[in-house]
Design an enzyme around this catalytic site. Structure first.
Site, PDB file in Angstrom:
ATOM      1  N   GLY B 291      -3.749 -20.333 -10.930  1.00  0.00           N
ATOM      2  CA  GLY B 291      -2.788 -20.239  -9.942  1.00  0.00           C
ATOM      3  C   GLY B 291      -2.483 -18.458  -9.656  1.00  0.00           C
ATOM      4  N   SER B 292      -1.067 -18.147  -8.889  1.00  0.00           N
ATOM      5  CA  SER B 292      -1.149 -17.188  -9.100  1.00  0.00           C
ATOM      6  C   SER B 292      -1.010 -16.521  -9.747  1.00  0.00           C
ATOM      7  CB  SER B 292       0.266 -17.200  -7.518  1.00  0.00           C
ATOM      8  OG  SER B 292      -0.178 -17.762  -6.224  1.00  0.00           O
TER       9      SER B 292
END
Lengths: 117, 585
Positions: B291-292
């Site tokens: 993810g981020s």
């Protein structure tokens, strides 16, 4: 004269024999002692080896923390940091002028000290 | 004495009286030449005798004084050799013992010499309560020649078995692998089987070296920091009812692993009691869509290639629709965002557009340089191979921009992130120090990003903690910077918002980063304290904050005043450049 020589040579021979056996027995004794010492040293090394493992076991950070919690209550602050900059320590004489470092304002210093106390 | 005896014998044989008054031989007689001959012979004999004895004496002196090397070796000191074990020790970076071999006694029996098997089995049960009496008795009553009853007894058990006084029982001296620190560092150390063969972790990777070399293997772990990380991770797992967790602390400068935790873990002293789930190394073997946190790389690539500047930005008003996917923001700002804003609000739309800007080729090349597309060159067998898209389409480029569509291990992420903030040099992570470290890369590392890009990334990561999604990762005085990550994980082919992988990559102090702390929680559940959120910023970031505060004293980092002008200046960053705002609005 001859008898004297005989006696002297006989005496020397006996002395040499005695000395030889004496040295032999001494060496044997020393060797036995050395063997015993070597055995002891190996035993001790074995014990030290075990004690090292035991020390590492007793030194587990987890255990030290539990011990610190029960015997050093002043450090039991929810595992908060217990180190501060030396400049932030209060001076012994309250009248002594406090010279803050370039990176610290005096108000910061006060709040941090307050927190610690 | 011998010479004297010879003299006497000669006198007798020549008929010379032995009394003193006749001792002077008469000369000038008929026997004079014979006497001369006799004397010469005697002299020769004496000469020979003297020669023989002298040589014997010389040889004796020689043997006694100068032939030291031929002495029997009984006097040699034995203690220099020390304790020899079948397997070398493992110690941490400060020399704390993590694994060693101890001599133990193993109990065996010779059933063919035993007639009272039932009695012995019952007696043994008093010493070893968990012994299966029936099966042992049955075996003892058989007529086998040898059977193990229990291996690696404690000294007390051995003493009690000895006290039973049963002649058919005997002990075999063996060595048992012992891990005094228990579960601490279990996943990295691994474990060895009962025959001292390494089966996992360092024990397996350095098996040969541990068997043959007498020097201990020194791992780069700091057991104190390891404990801090494990303790805080365990707390978070309990607090957020997470399925598992992984944590890594790296030395930013050379990627030495200072701590590596995977939860749930196990006690390597009893590896067979552990479930597969416990033995699984989530930090190095498990690969995840992170993810981020991946936006660290996307932003760094964009800044390094120059497709966008810190003053540049992208329009994040509308979600991106591409084929059947929609890329939307978790924290929607729904406006034009500058690069710092994209990073601090963790905008997926912004990151996707950024990735599209520099393109798939560039992305691939950079990620490969960061070691994210291949298995890590580490000795551990528990190494996860990244899952990368084939073919690498533009949709992949966009999703990879915000950390989806590519699965890497936590260690991949940590090493890559270290390279973006340490000045741009990539070092593959290492676990072992000293002569056992066979790493071939130079300590200088491989340049991936420029110094300038790296500085910008440090500023951006500091911004995230100061004002963005990672505010809970702050640790007063330690200038923490970082990036949050929250990824939905795939379950049954669909991304599920119930199963999140929440992470936080932090580093400190951000003006000159020394340590990187990565925390990953698998499926944390939000609680009232986090207002129901289970994102990286709410669950993983606070762990990093506490870990930093607790570990800093151990690694000799003193807190500084984060508000000091020179510190602020060093990491100052303009979030919304006025010039561009005017141009956009």
């Amino acid at each position: 004269m001859k008898t004297f020589a005989v006696v002297v040579w006989f005496g020397l021979a006996c002395a040499a024999g005695f000395a030889l056996f004496n040295v032999t027995f001494k060496v044997e004794k020393l060797e036995a002692e050395l063997g015993e010492l070597n055995r002891q040293i190996l035993d001790d090394q074995q014990s030290i080896h075990i004690l090292k493992a035991e020390w590492s076991y007793l030194d587990r950070p987890e255990r030290l923390e539990t011990l610190a919690d029960s015997y050093l209550p002043e450090f039991k602050t929810d595992r908060a940091p217990v180190s501060i900059r030396i400049e932030l320590l209060p001076t012994r004489n309250a009248k002594e002028a406090y010279v803050p470092s370039a990176a610290l304002s005096a108000s910061d210093a006060k709040t941090t000290i307050g927190k610690r106390q | 004495m011998i010479a004297f005896a010879i003299h006497r014998t000669i006198r007798k044989s020549y008929g010379v009286p032995s009394s003193p008054e006749h001792s002077v031989p008469r000369t000038g007689g008929r026997s004079a030449p014979a006497i001369e001959t006799g004397r010469t012979r005697i002299l020769m004999m004496v000469g020979l005798a003297v020669f023989a004895f002298t040589s014997i004496c010389v040889r004796l002196v020689d043997l006694a004084m100068f032939q030291v090397a031929e002495e029997p070796a009984t006097a040699r000191a034995a203690y220099k050799a020390g304790v020899t074990t079948q397997r070398g020790d493992i110690v941490d970076r400060n020399g704390v013992l993590l694994a060693t071999n101890l001599t133990t006694a193993s109990l065996y029996a010779k059933p063919n010499e035993i007639s009272n098997g039932d009695e012995i089995a019952n007696q043994l049960a008093t010493v070893l309560p968990d012994l299966d009496v029936q099966s042992v008795a049955a075996k003892l009553n058989g007529d086998g020649r040898f059977m193990w009853i229990r291996r690696n007894l404690t000294p007390r058990q051995q003493w009690r078995v000895n006290r039973l006084g049963q002649p058919g029982l005997d002990f075999q001296t063996e060595e048992a692998r012992v891990y005094p620190q228990g579960a601490l560092g279990a996943h990295l150390l691994g474990y060895a089987d009962i025959d001292n063969k390494g089966l996992a972790g360092i024990e397996k990777a350095y098996d040969e070296s541990l068997r043959t070399n007498r020097d201990p293997v020194q791992v780069s772990l700091d057991i104190r920091v390891q404990h801090v990380l494990r303790d805080e991770l365990s707390r978070a797992v309990a607090e957020f009812a997470a399925v598992g967790a992984a944590g890594i602390i790296l030395n930013v400068k050379n990627s030495e692993v200072i701590a590596l935790v995977s939860l749930p873990d196990f006690d390597p002293n009893h590896p067979s009691d552990a479930a597969d789930n416990q033995r699984f190394n989530r930090a190095t073997l498990g690969v995840y869509e992170v993810g981020s946190t991946f936006k660290i790389f996307t932003t760094a690539i964009a800044l390094d290639t120059g497709v966008v500047d810190l003053s540049g930005g992208y329009d994040a008003t509308q979600p991106i629709r591409i084929s059947r996917f929609t890329i939307r923001d978790f924290h929607p700002e729904a406006r034009w965002l500058s690069v710092p804003e994209i990073f601090m609000h963790s905008s997926n739309i912004g990151a996707a557009k950024m990735a599209l800007d520099f393109g798939g080729e560039t992305q691939r090349a950079y990620l490969s340089q960061l070691g994210l597309l291949d298995s890590l060159p580490i000795a551990l067998a528990e190494t996860g191979a990244p899952m990368i898209p084939r073919p690498w389409r533009s949709i992949n480029t966009m999703t990879i921009g915000f950390g989806h569509g590519i699965a890497i291990s936590a260690l991949h992420l940590a090493a890559g992130a270290a390279a973006t903030i340490n000045g741009g040099l990539y070092n593959p992570p290492t676990f072992v120090m000293g002569p056992h470290n066979a790493s071939e890369t130079s300590p200088a590392g491989r340049r991936v990003f420029s110094e300038a890009t790296s500085l910008k990334m440090r500023k951006l990561m500091r911004l995230v903690v100061e004002k963005g999604t990672g505010r809970k990762g702050a640790a007063p005085g330690y200038l923490v910077g970082g990036k949050t990550g929250t990824a939905e994980t795939l379950s049954a082919g669909n991304y599920s918002s119930d199963r999140l992988l929440s992470s936080f990559v932090g580093a400190f102090p951000m003006n000159d980063p020394r340590y990187l702390v990565l925390v990953m929680l698998d499926s944390p559940k939000g609680n009232t304290k986090t207002k129901g959120f289970a994102t990286g910023g709410w669950t993983a970031a606070p762990v990093v904050s506490r870990v930093v505060q607790r570990m800093a004293p151990f690694v000799a980092i003193v807190p500084i005043d984060e508000g000091a002008p020179e510190v602020r200046r060093e990491l100052a960053i303009e979030i919304t450049p006025k010039r561009l705002r005017l141009a956009t609005y």
